[in-house]
Motif scaffolding. Structure first.
Motif, PDB file in Angstrom:
ATOM      1  N   THR A 381     -17.592  35.652  30.852  1.00 27.32           N
ATOM      2  CA  THR A 381     -18.512  35.698  29.716  1.00 27.32           C
ATOM      3  C   THR A 381     -18.615  37.096  29.122  1.00 27.32           C
ATOM      4  OG1 THR A 381     -19.823  33.864  30.611  1.00 27.32           O
ATOM      5  CG2 THR A 381     -20.905  35.325  29.019  1.00 27.32           C
ATOM      6  N   LEU A 382     -18.928  38.083  29.975  1.00 29.04           N
ATOM      7  CA  LEU A 382     -19.153  39.441  29.457  1.00 29.04           C
ATOM      8  C   LEU A 382     -17.890  40.036  28.863  1.00 29.04           C
ATOM      9  CD1 LEU A 382     -21.890  41.021  29.528  1.00 29.04           C
ATOM     10  CD2 LEU A 382     -21.835  39.037  31.020  1.00 29.04           C
ATOM     11  N   TRP A 383     -16.763  39.829  29.517  1.00 28.17           N
ATOM     12  CA  TRP A 383     -15.512  40.390  29.001  1.00 28.17           C
ATOM     13  C   TRP A 383     -15.121  39.733  27.680  1.00 28.17           C
ATOM     14  CZ3 TRP A 383     -13.273  44.773  29.943  1.00 28.17           C
ATOM     15  CH2 TRP A 383     -11.982  45.006  29.467  1.00 28.17           C
ATOM     16  N   SER A 384     -15.282  38.417  27.582  1.00 28.86           N
ATOM     17  CA  SER A 384     -14.940  37.721  26.339  1.00 28.86           C
ATOM     18  C   SER A 384     -15.839  38.168  25.195  1.00 28.86           C
ATOM     19  CB  SER A 384     -15.054  36.204  26.543  1.00 28.86           C
ATOM     20  OG  SER A 384     -14.143  35.748  27.526  1.00 28.86           O
ATOM     21  N   LEU A 385     -17.114  38.391  25.483  1.00 23.71           N
ATOM     22  CA  LEU A 385     -18.026  38.886  24.448  1.00 23.71           C
ATOM     23  C   LEU A 385     -17.637  40.286  23.992  1.00 23.71           C
ATOM     24  CD1 LEU A 385     -21.428  37.682  25.942  1.00 23.71           C
ATOM     25  CD2 LEU A 385     -20.484  36.965  23.740  1.00 23.71           C
ATOM     26  N   ALA A 386     -17.366  41.157  24.956  1.00 27.76           N
ATOM     27  CA  ALA A 386     -17.088  42.558  24.633  1.00 27.76           C
ATOM     28  C   ALA A 386     -15.743  42.748  23.949  1.00 27.76           C
ATOM     29  CB  ALA A 386     -17.158  43.403  25.899  1.00 27.76           C
ATOM     30  N   GLN A 387     -14.777  41.889  24.248  1.00 29.39           N
ATOM     31  CA  GLN A 387     -13.457  42.017  23.642  1.00 29.39           C
ATOM     32  C   GLN A 387     -13.351  41.324  22.300  1.00 29.39           C
ATOM     33  OE1 GLN A 387     -12.464  44.607  25.311  1.00 29.39           O
ATOM     34  NE2 GLN A 387     -10.364  43.859  25.416  1.00 29.39           N
ATOM     35  N   GLY A 388     -14.225  40.375  22.036  1.00 28.79           N
ATOM     36  CA  GLY A 388     -14.158  39.630  20.791  1.00 28.79           C
ATOM     37  C   GLY A 388     -14.981  40.266  19.693  1.00 28.79           C
TER      38      GLY A 388
END
Length: 476
Positions: A381-388
């Motif tokens: 969740t956190l990585w997908s939010l931060a990378q998108g």
């Protein structure tokens, strides 16, 4: 026999044509085929079926690096401090909340050393004056590790666990209060995520924090949220991990591959007038926190994490609350991860043996493989939010004219790798978005479907295919 509704087919074609010119100009390919009928046999509409976002190679590598043994070691270390009660000693090197605070700070600093200066660790302290469950002025300290984003650092995503603990008597600051499940488990997830992400370079800022004062009244997280609000921080998501240590209920039932995610409907921070407007347009199920929860299901409910995310449409459980509430009060989207079945025989009980049965929130009641899977769901969740790309801002649906179509307008994001936007829609009776229409790098679009009959949203897409959470329109 052809059961196609010609009026529906014509409407779908008109909807496609109304957005295709802008999309083609932006170099985005559209799929004109209507979505397939759903399980009820309801015909599809314009666009194509919504699909889950697949993890990229870097996220898969992060998920492989999560270490169950380190998570267990963190839980056991936190338990070793005897009690971590907010009112316990703060200057004993081996017992009490002060010893736990110092150990967490040292661990996060050690992880930050591998970040090349991108991660900074601080002790965020303040003096809480006498209040509910705080009989005398007390220093409350959050341990905060901030991994600054490389491209859009102003966008912030927070993940937390609380490191304070308690026994049945919430004012007993001296008895042993191991707090393995509640909430060393959540702290262990935040620490392990900070360890593996410190060596990476996310596009946006991720904050890993262990907060205090939760058991006394959510004091630490509330203070943190207030500080972000005063600074004008763009916190686009906050997750608390609280009681995520066990998959076994007090009746012995096990559900080792499900985690609950509590997400509120009408936002806590809305005024009565704003809440009435939301209700008037049917947006009770479309708060920023609900959109966040749908995003979690999109990126974290999959084979790579090994978890099913069960979204609960409530702010939290009955009679209780978590650290996400302080962020909700400040108008930030936030949600709570928690285990599927709480064991009330173990939670907050004094450490004791009764009729051969052991009580107390102890490490032997934790399922460390389960905690590791919850950590994977958080990481996805956190990585997908931060990378998108960021969630679209200022999305409006025009309601100043009586028409049977839908006009949407929004503000373009500042991401350098922004590719464009997608309109999503669903029937008003559906809990999840079902149809998606790519519309290109535009800031307004007309869809030939009635705004009175379905719900619409908009999400951003970058050149790598990462998608943002959906933004729900306000009437204009």
């Amino acid at each position: 026999m052809d059961n196609t509704d010609p009026q529906r087919t014509t409407a779908s074609r008109r909807a496609f044509l109304s957005v295709s010119a802008a999309a083609v100009a932006a170099g985005v390919a559209l799929d004109p085929r209507p979505a397939a009928a759903d399980a009820s046999g309801h015909p599809g509409g314009p666009g194509r079926p919504v699909a889950k976002q697949a993890p990229d190679a870097e996220l898969r590598a992060l998920l492989r690096e999560l270490d169950q043994r380190r998570i267990e070691a963190t839980v056991r270390k936190l338990v070793s401090f005897g009690t971590r009660h907010t009112l316990s000693t703060q200057d004993d090197p081996s017992r009490g909340i002060g010893a736990a605070r110092d150990w967490i700070f040292a661990e996060m600093q050690r992880y930050a050393a591998a970040s090349g200066g991108r991660m900074k660790v601080e002790l965020q302290s303040y003096i809480q004056q006498p209040a509910s469950r705080i009989p005398t002025a007390t220093r409350i300290t959050n341990v905060v590790a901030t991994l600054r984003g490389s491209t859009t650092p102003e966008r912030v995503y927070v993940v937390s666990g609380h490191y304070d603990s308690r026994v049945t008597d919430v004012m007993n600051a001296t008895a042993d209060a191991p707090g393995a499940n509640d909430d060393a488990s959540g702290v262990a997830v935040a620490l392990e995520m900070s360890r593996i992400m410190a060596t990476r370079t996310p596009k946006s800022t991720i904050v890993f924090t262990a907060v205090a004062g939760e058991e006394q009244g959510l004091y630490g997280a509330r203070h943190m949220a207030e500080q972000y609000k005063k600074a004008g921080a763009d916190v686009q998501a906050m997750f608390t991990n609280d009681i995520i240590g066990s998959s076994t209920a007090d009746d012995g039932a096990r559900d080792p591959r499900t985690v609950r995610l509590f997400a509120e409907g009408v936002p806590t921070s809305e005024t009565p007038e704003q809440a009435n407007v939301r209700r008037s347009v049917g947006g009770e199920n479309d708060s920023p926190s609900r959109q966040l929860a749908r995003f979690v299901g999109d990126v974290a409910d999959n084979r790579e994490t090994g978890m099913t995310v069960r979204v609960i449409y409530r702010r939290d459980r009955y009679l209780r609350g978590g650290d996400h509430i302080g962020f909700l009060e400040q108008g930030y989207p936030a949600a709570r991860f928690t285990e599927p079945n709480e064991n009330f025989d173990h939670q907050h009980q004094d450490v004791r043996v009764e009729n051969g049965k052991q009580f107390g929130d102890l490490p032997q009641f934790c399922d460390f493989a389960y905690i590791a899977r919850v950590a994977r769901a958080n990481t996805a969740t956190l990585w997908s939010l931060a990378q998108g790309p960021g969630t679209p801002k200022n999305l409006k649906v025009r309601t100043d004219q009586l028409t049977n179509d839908t006009d949407l307008v929004w503000t373009r994001g500042a991401e350098p790798d922004l590719a464009g936007y997608e309109v999503v829609w669903r029937e008003t009776t559906s809990p999840d978005w079902t149809h998606v229409i790519p519309v290109g790098d535009v800031t307004q679009v007309k869809i030939d479907l009635s705004k009175d009959n379905v719900f619409f949203g908009v999400r951003a897409v970058d050149r790598s295919g990462h998608r943002s959470p959906v933004s729900f329109p306000a009437p204009a």
